[in-house]
Motif scaffolding. Structure first.
Motif, PDB file in Angstrom:
ATOM      1  N   ARG A  96     -73.566  -9.068 -81.529  1.00 45.74           N
ATOM      2  CA  ARG A  96     -74.852  -8.386 -81.705  1.00 45.74           C
ATOM      3  C   ARG A  96     -75.591  -9.466 -82.523  1.00 45.74           C
ATOM      4  NH1 ARG A  96     -72.122  -3.963 -82.176  1.00 45.74           N
ATOM      5  NH2 ARG A  96     -72.114  -3.996 -84.173  1.00 45.74           N
ATOM      6  N   PHE A  97     -75.106 -10.045 -83.769  1.00 51.35           N
ATOM      7  CA  PHE A  97     -75.796 -10.772 -84.655  1.00 51.35           C
ATOM      8  C   PHE A  97     -76.421 -12.137 -83.829  1.00 51.35           C
ATOM      9  CE2 PHE A  97     -75.948 -14.434 -87.672  1.00 51.35           C
ATOM     10  CZ  PHE A  97     -76.693 -14.144 -88.132  1.00 51.35           C
ATOM     11  N   PRO A 149     -66.390 -18.875 -92.313  1.00 48.26           N
ATOM     12  CA  PRO A 149     -67.084 -17.861 -92.844  1.00 48.26           C
ATOM     13  C   PRO A 149     -66.763 -16.581 -92.242  1.00 48.26           C
ATOM     14  CG  PRO A 149     -68.568 -19.306 -91.739  1.00 48.26           C
ATOM     15  CD  PRO A 149     -67.290 -20.053 -91.601  1.00 48.26           C
ATOM     16  N   GLY A 150     -66.670 -15.477 -92.874  1.00 47.88           N
ATOM     17  CA  GLY A 150     -66.776 -14.247 -92.274  1.00 47.88           C
ATOM     18  C   GLY A 150     -68.280 -13.983 -91.726  1.00 47.88           C
ATOM     19  N   LEU A 151     -68.396 -12.658 -91.204  1.00 50.51           N
ATOM     20  CA  LEU A 151     -69.662 -12.565 -90.673  1.00 50.51           C
ATOM     21  C   LEU A 151     -70.569 -12.196 -91.459  1.00 50.51           C
ATOM     22  CD1 LEU A 151     -71.865 -11.652 -88.336  1.00 50.51           C
ATOM     23  CD2 LEU A 151     -70.705  -9.584 -88.258  1.00 50.51           C
ATOM     24  N   ALA A 152     -70.359 -11.410 -92.753  1.00 41.98           N
ATOM     25  CA  ALA A 152     -71.347 -11.429 -93.910  1.00 41.98           C
ATOM     26  C   ALA A 152     -71.617 -12.856 -94.651  1.00 41.98           C
ATOM     27  CB  ALA A 152     -70.617 -10.246 -94.972  1.00 41.98           C
ATOM     28  N   LEU A 182     -71.286 -15.856 -77.143  1.00 41.63           N
ATOM     29  CA  LEU A 182     -71.661 -16.805 -78.038  1.00 41.63           C
ATOM     30  C   LEU A 182     -70.855 -16.560 -79.328  1.00 41.63           C
ATOM     31  CD1 LEU A 182     -75.495 -15.649 -78.198  1.00 41.63           C
ATOM     32  CD2 LEU A 182     -74.421 -17.954 -77.611  1.00 41.63           C
ATOM     33  N   ALA A 183     -70.055 -15.445 -79.506  1.00 39.22           N
ATOM     34  CA  ALA A 183     -69.080 -15.333 -80.435  1.00 39.22           C
ATOM     35  C   ALA A 183     -67.652 -16.176 -80.080  1.00 39.22           C
ATOM     36  CB  ALA A 183     -68.681 -13.735 -80.689  1.00 39.22           C
ATOM     37  N   SER A 184     -67.550 -16.031 -78.920  1.00 38.33           N
ATOM     38  CA  SER A 184     -66.393 -16.772 -78.474  1.00 38.33           C
ATOM     39  C   SER A 184     -66.619 -18.412 -78.908  1.00 38.33           C
ATOM     40  CB  SER A 184     -66.066 -16.598 -76.929  1.00 38.33           C
ATOM     41  OG  SER A 184     -64.982 -17.381 -76.666  1.00 38.33           O
ATOM     42  N   ARG A 185     -67.867 -18.875 -78.414  1.00 36.70           N
ATOM     43  CA  ARG A 185     -68.330 -20.329 -78.696  1.00 36.70           C
ATOM     44  C   ARG A 185     -68.082 -20.658 -80.158  1.00 36.70           C
ATOM     45  NH1 ARG A 185     -73.479 -20.364 -75.265  1.00 36.70           N
ATOM     46  NH2 ARG A 185     -73.712 -22.478 -76.914  1.00 36.70           N
ATOM     47  N   LEU A 186     -68.575 -19.734 -80.951  1.00 36.63           N
ATOM     48  CA  LEU A 186     -68.590 -19.791 -82.278  1.00 36.63           C
ATOM     49  C   LEU A 186     -67.251 -20.052 -82.968  1.00 36.63           C
ATOM     50  CD1 LEU A 186     -70.207 -20.421 -84.904  1.00 36.63           C
ATOM     51  CD2 LEU A 186     -70.537 -17.945 -85.179  1.00 36.63           C
ATOM     52  N   MET A 187     -66.418 -19.125 -82.521  1.00 40.64           N
ATOM     53  CA  MET A 187     -64.729 -19.325 -82.984  1.00 40.64           C
ATOM     54  C   MET A 187     -64.147 -20.309 -82.397  1.00 40.64           C
ATOM     55  SD  MET A 187     -64.825 -16.538 -84.958  1.00 40.64           S
ATOM     56  CE  MET A 187     -66.492 -15.996 -85.169  1.00 40.64           C
ATOM     57  N   ASN A 201     -65.488  -8.797 -82.929  1.00 42.46           N
ATOM     58  CA  ASN A 201     -66.258  -9.766 -81.927  1.00 42.46           C
ATOM     59  C   ASN A 201     -67.564  -8.855 -81.353  1.00 42.46           C
ATOM     60  OD1 ASN A 201     -64.342 -11.618 -81.690  1.00 42.46           O
ATOM     61  ND2 ASN A 201     -63.384 -10.659 -79.667  1.00 42.46           N
ATOM     62  N   GLU A 202     -67.573  -7.616 -81.258  1.00 43.19           N
ATOM     63  CA  GLU A 202     -68.834  -7.101 -80.865  1.00 43.19           C
ATOM     64  C   GLU A 202     -69.991  -7.294 -82.037  1.00 43.19           C
ATOM     65  OE1 GLU A 202     -67.986  -2.906 -80.194  1.00 43.19           O
ATOM     66  OE2 GLU A 202     -67.110  -3.476 -78.385  1.00 43.19           O
TER      67      GLU A 202
END
Length: 84
Positions: free
Chosen positions: A44-45, A70-73, A7-12, A39-40
């Motif tokens: 998770r989020f 955007p960053g994660l936060a 999921l993180a890879s697809r979003l990036m 990435n972890e």
């Protein structure tokens, strides 16, 4: 991005489409451990997030006038705002 973070890879990848790969790469330190930790955290989020809310945030990104991803936060705040 590792296949361990689908999921993180697809979003990036989506972020790279919107803002360019250089701006996405600039989100991370050049340290492999920092990249893996980021990435972890993203994964998770994303795994725990409601897919419909995620879709609304992702769909709205191109209209927000942002000059960088955007960053994660920041993304988590957007998510909470869209989850109201």
């Amino acid at each position: 991005m590792s296949a361990d973070y689908p999921l993180a890879s697809r979003l990036m990848t989506h972020f790279a489409t919107l803002w360019g790969a250089q701006k996405v790469k600039s989100m991370y330190l050049e340290d492999d451990n920092a990249i893996m930790a980021a990435n972890e955290s993203w994964e998770r989020f994303l795994q725990d997030a409601d897919r419909q809310v995620l879709r609304r945030v992702i769909d709205a990104l191109p209209t927000m006038g942002r000059d960088r991803p955007p960053g994660l936060a920041e993304f988590q705040k957007m998510y909470r705002d869209f989850d109201r």
